[in-house]
Every structure is written in structure tokens, then in C-alpha cells.
Design an enzyme around this catalytic site. Structure first.
Site, PDB file in Angstrom:
ATOM      1  N   SER A 210      50.812  38.299  38.829  1.00 47.28           N
ATOM      2  CA  SER A 210      49.361  38.212  39.021  1.00 47.28           C
ATOM      3  C   SER A 210      48.962  37.396  40.236  1.00 47.28           C
ATOM      4  O   SER A 210      47.888  37.591  40.801  1.00 47.28           O
ATOM      5  CB  SER A 210      48.707  37.609  37.773  1.00 47.28           C
ATOM      6  OG  SER A 210      49.146  38.249  36.606  1.00 47.28           O
TER       7      SER A 210
ATOM      8  N   HIS B 280      37.981  44.074  41.019  1.00 50.46           N
ATOM      9  CA  HIS B 280      37.936  42.671  41.452  1.00 50.46           C
ATOM     10  C   HIS B 280      37.473  42.559  42.911  1.00 50.46           C
ATOM     11  O   HIS B 280      36.776  41.614  43.283  1.00 50.46           O
ATOM     12  CB  HIS B 280      39.329  42.036  41.351  1.00 50.46           C
ATOM     13  CG  HIS B 280      39.737  41.648  39.973  1.00 50.46           C
ATOM     14  ND1 HIS B 280      39.089  40.684  39.237  1.00 50.46           N
ATOM     15  CD2 HIS B 280      40.763  42.085  39.187  1.00 50.46           C
ATOM     16  CE1 HIS B 280      39.687  40.541  38.066  1.00 50.46           C
ATOM     17  NE2 HIS B 280      40.695  41.379  38.006  1.00 50.46           N
TER      18      HIS B 280
END
Length: 343
Positions: free
Chosen positions: A168, A17
């Protein structure tokens, strides 16, 4: 006897990411070798959003899933190769079958925290193929401990051999972790794990609290390399657990060497708790939205912090990147209307 903790390393998956899924062949090879040398038991690899996720919506990966698994498998022998997969991105026939053929050892089958039902077929398929499957509940701050337990029990009934909850958005405080982990540990018969993000600077202490409440699986990435403010820093976890008397089996010096290799080889901006990361944590929004939120804010000339809070109000989850521009457009229109009324 020291309590054993299984540390899992998603550097080569969640870390993707941080570089828009552009990790190179050389990065995968070098880091797999370093992790193997340090006795890291589980190394997770792939696109940031998991198997089959490479797309214009969530980001196109530099390497194919097949290339990633082949390169990683070549350098992982003692360490188990794991992957993250979300039903919907990942199909059984096209993606999962090929991953099995390429030697993946551990399949971490994930869903939003209230949607465990979608993991049924994938978990059953992995187990029937003779491989290990865990259930992963993402964005776990978005529901109550009681509902988390219900969803985790579904995954357990499908055959999941462990359950990991993901913070998350990096939104948890220690009391949040304590309540959820203790509920799962007392209500399940399989091991429980925790995956933290560092948006509010709590990832290490949250991981320690998780272990104190009975979790035996903890995720961490080298240098904290990951979405948003980054993940729980793996080498710090190894040092902290060693100081606290827990056994991880990871060689401290060699994992510190791996941190140096990663810093030089990945060339990322070192993870830090940026103003946007703080807002992401407060809003309870997926850390991986930071870069697209910043771009949308620039495109529409709106405050990125307002976008994050708008996404939080809409309870946006990973995979809903299109909502970012929807919120940005709404904010721009609202700002335009405010200016007109003021004239």
C-alpha cells in the site's frame, strides 16, 4: 504451456483516490466499456477506500455505492465486477447485502496486515450468499512474512478463495516481494496475489517477481491511475507479461486504447514519482495520504516530508487521516519551541 496470470483492474476504485473520489458517471461507463472490450477479467469499482467508506474522514464520493454498481454492472458482461471492502467502513446489513443485490461478482475483503480477524463475518457472509470472496492484507510491509502467513491462513479458514497482499505504501523491493510471496505460496492452498504501488519505481519488477515466486493474481490500473505515485501500470503489465511468455487473456491493442480513453476522460494529473511519493515509500506510509499531508503541511507551515516520517514512526494506516493533523500540530509546536529557545 504458458502460465496463466489473472490481472485484476482496480482503476475505478484505487484510481478514485487520485481525483479525491470524484470519478463521474461518464468515467465509470466509458472505462467499463473499454475494459470489457479489452477482455479485462476483473474490474474493481467504488470509493477509493471501498464499500461504505464515503465520509468526511476519508473523503466523500461524488457517486453513491449504489450508483457506481448500477452504472458499472450495465457495462460489464464478460468482465467480473469486483469491490474492495474493509469491515468497519462496510456493514453487512446496510452495505454488503445491497452490493449482493446489485450484482457484484467478487468481494475483496480487506484488513490491515495484522488484523485478519475482523474479516471473518464478512467473508463468511459472502461465501454463504454464493459469491466469491478473497482476503486482502493491506500495508503488508508492516509485518514479517511469518506473521503475514498466519493472518492469511485465518482468512483462508474463513473461506477466502484467494489471498492478495498489498504494498500500500509502495515500500517493497524485489527481495521483500520474493520472501513474502514464496512464504504464502508454500503455506497456503489458495491462489496468491500481489498489489503494487510505484512510490519507489519498483511496481512492475515487483509484480514480475511475485509471479516468478508463484503468484497468479496481479493488480494493475490503467496509466497507473491511483493513490500517491500510482499503482502498477496495467497496460505495461500486459506488455511485459506477454514478452515474458505469460498468458493474461487481455488484448494488448485494446488495453492501450483503454489507456488513451482514460487519459482523456479522467483528466487526472498523470501519476508520477513525486518527492513526496518517494518519502511516502521510504516512510512506509499509505500512498493515499499524499494530498491531505500536503494540505496539513501548508496549514501548519511545516515540511510535508517531516509529516510523512512522523506518520511512519506512528505506524499510521489508511483510515487514520486524523493522525496527519496531529503530527502536523506536533511539528509546528516543536518548531515554535525551537525558535523560542534560539532567541
Amino acid at each position: 504451456m504458458a502460465k496463466k496470470i489473472l490481472l485484476c483492474d482496480p482503476t475505478l476504485r484505487d484510481g478514485n483516490h487520485a481525483v479525491r473520489h470524484q470519478l463521474t458517471r461518464e468515467s465509470f461507463a466509458a472505462y467499463c466499456q473499454a475494459a470489457e472490450a479489452a477482455n479485462v477479467p476483473v474490474v474493481e469499482v467504488g470509493h477509493g477506500n471501498g464499500l461504505g467508506a464515503s465520509s468526511m474522514l476519508v473523503g466523500e464520493c461524488l457517486l453513491s455505492d449504489e450508483d457506481i454498481f448500477t452504472i458499472s454492472r450495465e457495462h460489464l458482461h464478460k468482465s467480473r465486477m469486483a469491490i474492495h471492502l474493509i469491515p468497519g467502513f462496510c456493514t453487512i446489513k446496510k452495505d454488503l447485502t445491497r452490493a449482493l443485490e446489485l450484482g457484484v461478482d467478487l468481494f475483496r475483503v480487506a484488513s490491515h496486515c495484522t488484523e485478519a480477524d475482523i474479516t471473518d463475518r464478512h467473508i463468511h457472509f459472502v461465501r454463504n450468499s454464493g459469491k466469491e470472496a478473497w482476503g486482502i492484507l493491506m500495508m503488508s510491509h508492516m509485518t514479517s512474512p511469518a506473521v503475514l502467513l498466519e493472518e492469511a491462513r485465518k482468512m483462508e479458514s474463513y473461506g477466502a478463495e484467494a489471498i492478495v497482499i498489498m504494498d500500500s505504501a509502495g515500500a517493497y523491493f524485489p527481495d521483500d516481494v520474493k520472501e513474502r510471496i514464496s512464504t504464502l505460496v508454500n503455506g497456503l492452498t489458495v491462489p496468491v496475489g500481489f498489489h503494487g504501488h510505484n512510490n519507489l519505481g519498483m511496481s512492475v519488477i515487483n509484480s514480475v517477481v511475485a509471479v516468478q515466486e508463484g503468484a497468479t493474481i496481479i493488480d494493475g490500473t490503467i496509466r497507473g491511475f491511483g493513490a500517491g505515485a500510482g499503482n502498477t501500470q496495467l497496460e505495461v503489465l500486459v506488455a511485459v507479461f506477454e514478452r515474458l511468455g505469460y498468458e493474461t487473456g487481455i488484448d494488448l491493442y485494446k488495453i492501450l486504447d483503454a489507456a488513451d480513453i482514460a487519459e482523456k476522460g479522467f483528466n487526472p494529473v498523470a501519476p508520477s514519482i513525486s518527492p513526496l511519493s518517494i518519502v511516502s515509500g521510504l516512510a512506509g506510509v499509505f500512498s493515499g495520504f499524499a494530498k491531505p499531508v500536503a494540505k496539513a503541511a501548508k496549514d501548519y507551515n511545516v515540511d510535508p516530508r517531516d509529516i510523512f516520517f512522523g506518520l511512519g514512526e506512528r505506524k499510521a494506516v489508511a483510515g487514520q487521516e486524523s493522525l496527519i493533523y496531529e503530527v502536523a500540530r506536533d511539528l509546528a509546536k516543536r518548531n515554535e519551541n525551537s525558535v523560542e529557545k534560539g532567541q
